[in-house]
Design a protein around this motif. Structure first.
Motif, short mmCIF file in Angstrom:
data_model
loop_
_atom_site.label_atom_id
_atom_site.label_comp_id
_atom_site.label_asym_id
_atom_site.label_seq_id
_atom_site.Cartn_x
_atom_site.Cartn_y
_atom_site.Cartn_z
N ALA A 53 0.80 -1.23 0.00
CA ALA A 53 0.00 0.00 0.00
C ALA A 53 0.83 1.27 0.00
O ALA A 53 0.50 2.22 -0.73
N PRO A 54 1.92 1.38 0.81
CA PRO A 54 2.69 2.63 0.78
C PRO A 54 3.23 2.98 -0.61
O PRO A 54 3.20 4.14 -1.01
N ALA A 55 3.73 1.97 -1.32
CA ALA A 55 4.25 2.23 -2.67
C ALA A 55 3.10 2.53 -3.63
O ALA A 55 3.24 3.39 -4.52
N PHE A 56 1.97 1.84 -3.47
CA PHE A 56 0.83 2.11 -4.34
C PHE A 56 0.30 3.53 -4.14
O PHE A 56 -0.09 4.20 -5.11
N VAL A 57 0.27 3.99 -2.91
CA VAL A 57 -0.19 5.36 -2.63
C VAL A 57 0.72 6.38 -3.34
O VAL A 57 0.24 7.40 -3.84
N ILE A 110 -3.75 17.65 -14.40
CA ILE A 110 -3.99 16.42 -13.65
C ILE A 110 -2.70 15.61 -13.54
O ILE A 110 -2.34 15.12 -12.46
N GLY A 111 -1.99 15.46 -14.64
CA GLY A 111 -0.76 14.69 -14.64
C GLY A 111 0.34 15.35 -13.83
O GLY A 111 1.07 14.68 -13.09
N LEU A 112 0.48 16.67 -13.96
CA LEU A 112 1.51 17.36 -13.18
C LEU A 112 1.24 17.25 -11.69
O LEU A 112 2.16 17.03 -10.89
N TYR A 151 2.25 13.87 -10.51
CA TYR A 151 3.70 13.78 -10.42
C TYR A 151 4.22 14.50 -9.17
O TYR A 151 5.07 13.97 -8.45
N LEU A 152 3.69 15.68 -8.90
CA LEU A 152 4.10 16.42 -7.71
C LEU A 152 3.67 15.70 -6.44
O LEU A 152 4.38 15.75 -5.43
N TRP A 153 2.51 15.03 -6.46
CA TRP A 153 2.06 14.25 -5.32
C TRP A 153 3.07 13.16 -4.98
O TRP A 153 3.37 12.90 -3.81
N LEU A 154 3.59 12.51 -6.01
CA LEU A 154 4.57 11.44 -5.81
C LEU A 154 5.75 11.94 -4.97
O LEU A 154 6.15 11.28 -3.99
N TYR A 155 6.28 13.09 -5.32
CA TYR A 155 7.45 13.60 -4.61
C TYR A 155 7.08 14.28 -3.30
O TYR A 155 7.84 14.20 -2.32
N ALA A 156 5.94 14.93 -3.26
CA ALA A 156 5.52 15.56 -2.00
C ALA A 156 5.31 14.50 -0.93
O ALA A 156 5.73 14.67 0.23
N ARG A 157 4.67 13.39 -1.30
CA ARG A 157 4.44 12.31 -0.35
C ARG A 157 5.75 11.68 0.09
O ARG A 157 5.96 11.37 1.26
N THR A 158 6.66 11.47 -0.87
CA THR A 158 7.96 10.89 -0.53
C THR A 158 8.74 11.79 0.42
O THR A 158 9.32 11.33 1.41
N LEU A 159 8.76 13.10 0.12
CA LEU A 159 9.48 14.03 0.99
C LEU A 159 8.87 14.06 2.38
O LEU A 159 9.58 14.19 3.38
N PRO A 198 -1.51 7.12 -8.50
CA PRO A 198 -2.11 8.29 -9.17
C PRO A 198 -1.43 8.64 -10.48
O PRO A 198 -2.10 8.85 -11.50
N LEU A 199 -0.09 8.68 -10.47
CA LEU A 199 0.63 9.03 -11.69
C LEU A 199 0.47 7.98 -12.76
O LEU A 199 0.22 8.30 -13.94
N LEU A 200 0.58 6.71 -12.39
CA LEU A 200 0.47 5.65 -13.39
C LEU A 200 -0.92 5.56 -13.99
O LEU A 200 -1.08 5.30 -15.19
N LEU A 201 -1.94 5.80 -13.19
CA LEU A 201 -3.31 5.78 -13.72
C LEU A 201 -3.54 6.93 -14.69
O LEU A 201 -4.18 6.75 -15.74
#
Length: 430
Positions: free
Chosen positions: A74-78, A348-350, A353-361, A82-85
């Motif tokens: 789940a953590p990796a899917f979260v 939507i795509g941007l 993408y930003l969600w991916l890094y914001a969540r990681t940070l 979004p970006l892959l979909l």
């Protein structure tokens, strides 16, 4: 060849296990691009043994999800879903479905490498081992880069001497070196901040000395790639380590003026941004002015489809229609991840993408607040990547992005493991 190579790699993973498979990929993949280029089927891009490695990574990651139910994906899917979909939906109306599918699969391998880390990194000792494997995997490209320089093979087009080692372009090698620099300094930061504490990496004195001596080698090679964005990213990583862990690291900044004076090409690379800012002719534009002109043309089209864009991997398909200057083969990549996502997948795509890094940070920051101070170096590495993404085609830099996401996934896995330990029921006394 693709099917046979994929079958062999999957069999290796089956008998050796996903851990040994990941270690083998991390140890060797950075040096194999020249070999894989020789195996590509005529005219079919990326359809050689390199594509077989990509496919095997996807299969091994999927097998981990199916066969290891105790570890939650789940953590990796979260992070990645979004970006892959968004990219999957965007692929459906892309003008070039083949190119869009390749990009979608490329992004999926990035996610798969991150996912593998969640299954393979169970504690700090695991993360330390994988970080050392990544550093060990950089030795062959480093030796090859030194050989390139010694034999005069490091001439890259009209840019003069730009070392690129086993990678197809100096910029890709520069980002790889920046990632290795961050990994080395992460190990040193962990050893410095926790050599006797529970939150540190255990490094022998000999290994620490070797890592310390490797830092100037990496910095010298980063300079010789002549990739300005990598210079800035490496500077941020050095600054973070110097201010938070070891002030002696800041002494490397004193060597920068010496390098600029000793090698005039470095100073010329910086001075290039001060000229060629007019549009009189393509040859007179410096690289940044060329990018700005390219992005301005893309933005005129973006506003026609601001929410969902023009389709995945559509930038190169349409660029000749909105860019005012002649292009080789009538196409060029965006040279900016943010512009590419805006153009191809819209807002939507941007945002995905930003969600991916914001969540990681956010996860890395939480790791820091729980005593893992070495994770500051991963924040610096990610910030360096995001700064390079502003002006380069980072989505297509497969190998260094794999390494970066495995490191980030491994660090986030530590946080998940801590949560799992805290949730375990405490046994009642008999």
């Amino acid at each position: 060849m693709l099917i046979a190579a994929s079958a062999l790699l999957i069999l290796f993973a089956w008998f050796a296990g996903p851990r040994r498979f990941a270690e083998a990929v991390l140890l060797t993949r950075s040096a194999l691009d020249p070999v894989f280029d020789l195996t590509k089927a005529g005219g079919l891009e990326d359809m050689g043994v390199g594509a077989a490695v990509n496919l095997s990574v996807l299969v091994v990651a999927a097998a981990c999800v199916v066969t290891r139910p105790r570890v939650s994906p789940a953590p990796a899917f979260v992070l990645w879903l979004p970006l892959l979909l968004v990219c999957l939906v965007s692929w459906r109306f892309a003008p070039d479905p083949g190119a869009a599918f390749r990009l979608l699969m490329l992004l999926t391998t990035h996610a798969a490498f991150c996912l593998l880390a969640f299954y393979l990194v169970r504690d700090r000792a695991d993360l330390r081992r994988f970080l050392l494997v990544i550093v060990a995997g950089s030795i062959v490209p480093t030796l090859y880069a030194v050989l390139q320089l010694a034999m005069g093979w490091a001439v890259f087009g009209e840019d003069g001497t730009r070392v690129y080692s086993s990678f197809p372009h100096p910029n890709i090698y520069a980002f790889y070196l920046m990632t290795i620099l961050a990994v080395v300094l992460t190990l040193l930061a962990g050893a410095t901040s926790g050599a006797r504490a529970a939150n540190g990496f255990r490094l022998s004195p000999r290994l620490r000395r070797a890592l310390v001596l490797y830092v100037p080698v990496l910095l010298g090679l980063i300079l010789l790639t002549k990739t300005r964005s990598a210079w800035a990213g490496a500077g941020l990583i050095l600054l973070t380590h110097g201010l938070l862990f070891d002030r002696r690291t800041l002494l490397y900044f004193l060597g920068l003026p010496v390098a600029l004076l000793a090698v005039p090409e470095f100073a010329e690379r910086l001075a290039d941004l001060q000229q060629g800012n007019t549009m009189d002719a393509y040859e007179k534009l410096n690289s940044y002015a060329f990018r700005m002109l390219l992005w301005q043309g893309a933005m005129t089209w973006f506003w026609e489809r601001p929410l969902f864009g023009w389709g995945l991997s559509s930038f190169g398909h349409y660029v000749a229609q909105f860019f005012p200057l002649p292009l080789e083969n009538d196409t060029i990549d965006s040279h900016s991840v943010y512009v590419q996502f805006l153009f191809e997948t819209g807002l939507i795509g941007l945002l995905a993408y930003l969600w991916l890094y914001a969540r990681t940070l956010a996860l890395i920051a939480r790791l820091i607040t729980r005593g893992e101070r070495w994770a500051w170096m991963l924040l610096a590495m990610t910030a360096g990547y995001l700064s390079m993404a502003y002006s380069d085609n980072m989505l297509y830099y497969l190998v260094p992005t794999w390494y970066m996401w495995f490191v980030l996934g491994g660090a986030c896995a530590l946080l998940v493991q801590r949560r799992a330990v805290r949730r375990q029921p405490v046994p009642l006394p008999a």
